[in-house]
Design an enzyme around this catalytic site. Structure first.
Site, short mmCIF file in Angstrom:
data_model
loop_
_atom_site.label_atom_id
_atom_site.label_comp_id
_atom_site.label_asym_id
_atom_site.label_seq_id
_atom_site.Cartn_x
_atom_site.Cartn_y
_atom_site.Cartn_z
N GLU A 5 38.20 41.54 -12.37
CA GLU A 5 37.07 41.59 -11.62
C GLU A 5 37.13 40.95 -10.19
O GLU A 5 35.88 40.52 -9.88
CB GLU A 5 35.75 41.39 -12.69
CG GLU A 5 35.60 42.02 -14.01
CD GLU A 5 34.99 43.37 -13.97
OE1 GLU A 5 34.00 43.38 -13.21
OE2 GLU A 5 35.26 44.33 -14.47
N HIS A 25 29.69 38.28 -15.26
CA HIS A 25 30.84 37.73 -14.52
C HIS A 25 30.56 36.25 -14.52
O HIS A 25 29.32 35.63 -14.47
CB HIS A 25 30.75 38.11 -13.11
CG HIS A 25 30.99 39.40 -12.85
ND1 HIS A 25 30.40 40.60 -11.82
CD2 HIS A 25 32.40 40.11 -13.33
CE1 HIS A 25 30.96 41.47 -12.00
NE2 HIS A 25 32.20 41.51 -12.93
N CYS A 62 27.36 37.94 -5.25
CA CYS A 62 27.94 39.10 -5.59
C CYS A 62 28.23 39.92 -4.34
O CYS A 62 29.06 40.80 -4.64
CB CYS A 62 27.01 40.04 -6.62
SG CYS A 62 26.59 39.29 -8.17
O1 SUG Z 1 29.59 45.38 -12.04
N1 SUG Z 1 26.20 46.34 -11.22
C1 SUG Z 1 27.39 45.55 -10.93
C2 SUG Z 1 26.84 44.09 -10.56
C3 SUG Z 1 27.88 43.29 -10.03
C4 SUG Z 1 27.67 41.83 -9.82
N2 SUG Z 1 28.73 41.42 -9.19
C5 SUG Z 1 29.10 39.90 -9.39
N3 SUG Z 1 28.45 38.97 -10.54
N4 SUG Z 1 30.02 39.30 -8.73
C6 SUG Z 1 28.18 45.33 -12.16
O2 SUG Z 1 27.56 45.23 -13.31
C7 SUG Z 1 24.99 48.37 -11.74
C8 SUG Z 1 24.89 49.96 -11.30
C9 SUG Z 1 24.32 50.95 -11.78
O3 SUG Z 1 23.69 50.37 -12.86
O4 SUG Z 1 24.08 51.79 -11.30
C10 SUG Z 1 26.45 47.71 -11.27
O5 SUG Z 1 27.52 48.30 -11.42
#
Ligand code: SUG
Length: 451
Positions: free
Chosen positions: A179, A254, A375
């Site tokens: 990730e 994460h 993020c």
């Molecule tokens: O991978 N949300 C992302 C959020 C990522 C956050 N990144 C970090 N913590 N670095 C994920 O879960 C949601 C998309 C949706 O539901 O349409 C989403 O992909």
């Protein structure tokens, strides 16, 4: 490389929110994404909030970059699933025959560039180049569509192969998830100095699941090791640390939801790591090989519960070094509104630690999908010579941010429901926006629809 020596800066490359930003509830284990399924989104509001954050960092005297959104819906992926015809016909057919697939292919999730790649600065690598590995993001289907275009973009911007080295994403299969920088940190006495790199993983791709878990971990230790090896890192200055299952079960999908590094500091929740003593010891040993001691800023669970940390995204703040000295936390307003997190931050600033300022920003559009300030950015430490070698106009000035703001106002909708991604008109609008963006950023023909 001799001209790598000298001043280096951390450049935050923020993901520009794409025009299809919506609440499709696609990320199981990410409580915000799960809870906001079906809410009305505001793509224009989202991109403007992101631009505001970039402005704030510029105002603080930091170097700010941007990465472009991906083409969505990902028509090329839909072609792999057997849809044929023109791009518009494909979107229309997929909306009828496979709406859930289309929803996944339309997510604007590439905005969260902390998951774009793992990056090692040239001060850490044996060949003196900056190394990049796009994350495979194999744990979530909608995100697994990102690595190809991410790699293409990084190669376009960091094109000089005497300075930059690009690796293929770690092959995904089973549970070999990677990730990216969201599970990676770095501790160093200065950006230009060699640093200790911290890899936080959730599981082994090969382990049997012996314990009942609420949510699956996303990062495999084998992927982290492979990246450390291919980035030519100094094995003595590394720490591989296991993320706590309790944190993952509480919704910390994460590690950057429960800890963040900057300079010699690690700001973390008491329950971030599976075995805290062992984790802190491994980090201390890695730093000791470079002759410095890390500064641990621990937030005890009795001051801020895991649940509150995840709801407010206290640790998903950007911890940045200020040109005048000291460090600032760039936090979401959710951490200002909560009494526990606010009081911890106030006390940290009043104390003698490295954190000297806090800035709270409204990033609600992204937060509702589980993406806070940290993020939204990929940290790339670059020497001034490396910075000068970048291709395109991806480093921001206030004028360039003005241009991006005007561009977004011209092209983005201010209201969207998840099912609107089936509107072929939205795809046309997106292509028009992205076409103009590649001109603004001077990136050439980057997108499939331009080739
Ligand atoms: O991978 N949300 C992302 C959020 C990522 C956050 N990144 C970090 N913590 N670095 C994920 O879960 C949601 C998309 C949706 O539901 O349409 C989403 O992909």
């Amino acid at each position: 490389m001799s001209d790598n020596a000298g001043v280096a800066h951390e450049v935050n490359f923020d993901g520009l929110v794409g025009p299809t930003h919506n609440y499709g509830g696609l990320s199981y284990g990410n409580l915000a994404s799960m809870n906001n399924l079906g809410a009305v989104s505001n793509p224009l509001g989202a991109v403007l909030q992101g631009i505001q954050k970039m402005r704030k960092l510029l105002d603080l005297g930091l170097v700010q970059g941007v990465l472009p959104p991906h083409e969505r819906p990902a028509v090329s992926a839909l072609r792999h699933f057997g849809f044929t015809g023109t791009d518009a016909e494909i979107v229309e057919a997929a909306a009828k025959a496979a709406p859930q697939l289309l929803m996944n292919c339309a997510s604007a999730s590439a905005m969260w560039t902390a998951n774009a790649a793992t990056v090692s600065p040239s001060a850490d690598t044996r060949d003196g180049k900056v190394h990049f590995t796009p994350a495979n993001l194999g744990s979530m289907f909608h995100r697994s569509l990102e690595p190809d275009f991410t790699g293409r973009t990084l190669k376009a911007i960091f094109a000089d192969d005497t300075r930059f080295s690009h690796h293929a994403p770690i092959p995904y299969g089973g549970r070999m998830g990677d990730e990216g920088a969201a599970n990676h940190g770095r501790l160093a006495t200065g950006y230009g100095e060699q640093g200790a790199e911290l890899f936080v993983y959730g599981h082994s791709a090969f382990e049997k699941q012996t314990r009942k878990v609420t949510f699956q971990a996303r990062q495999a230790v084998e992927a982290s090791h492979a990246i450390a090896t291919s980035h030519q890192l100094d094995g003595r200055a590394l720490a591989f640390v296991r993320q706590s299952a309790a944190a993952i079960d509480a919704g910390a999908f994460h590690n950057d939801v429960v800890s963040v590094t900057n300079g010699t500091a690690l700001f973390y929740h008491e329950q971030a790591f599976e075995d805290k003593a062992e984790a802190l010891d491994a980090i201390t040993r890695a730093c000791a090989t470079l002759e410095f001691e890390p500064v641990f800023i621990e937030v005890p669970a009795d001051r801020v519960s895991l649940e509150t940390a995840i709801k407010t995204y206290l640790f998903n703040s950007q911890l940045v070094s200020l040109p005048e000295g000291g460090m600032a936390l760039i936090l979401p307003t959710e951490s200002e509104e909560n009494a526990d997190t606010r009081s911890f931050v106030d006390d940290a600033i009043a104390g003698n630690g490295p954190i000297t300022q806090a800035h709270y920003l409204d990033l609600k559009q992204s937060m509702k999908n589980g993406g806070g300030p940290a993020c939204l950015r990929l940290r790339v430490v670059l020497t001034e010579a490396e910075q000068a070698a970048l291709f395109g106009n991806c480093l921001m000035t206030h004028e360039r941010l003005d241009d991006l703001e005007a561009w977004a106002k011209k092209h983005y909708r201010d209201q969207m429901m998840p099912e609107d991604v089936s509107d072929p008109q939205l795809y046309q609008e997106t292509c028009a926006a992205l076409d103009e963006l590649t001109q603004l950023l001077d990136l050439g023909s980057l997108y499939d629809f331009q080739r």
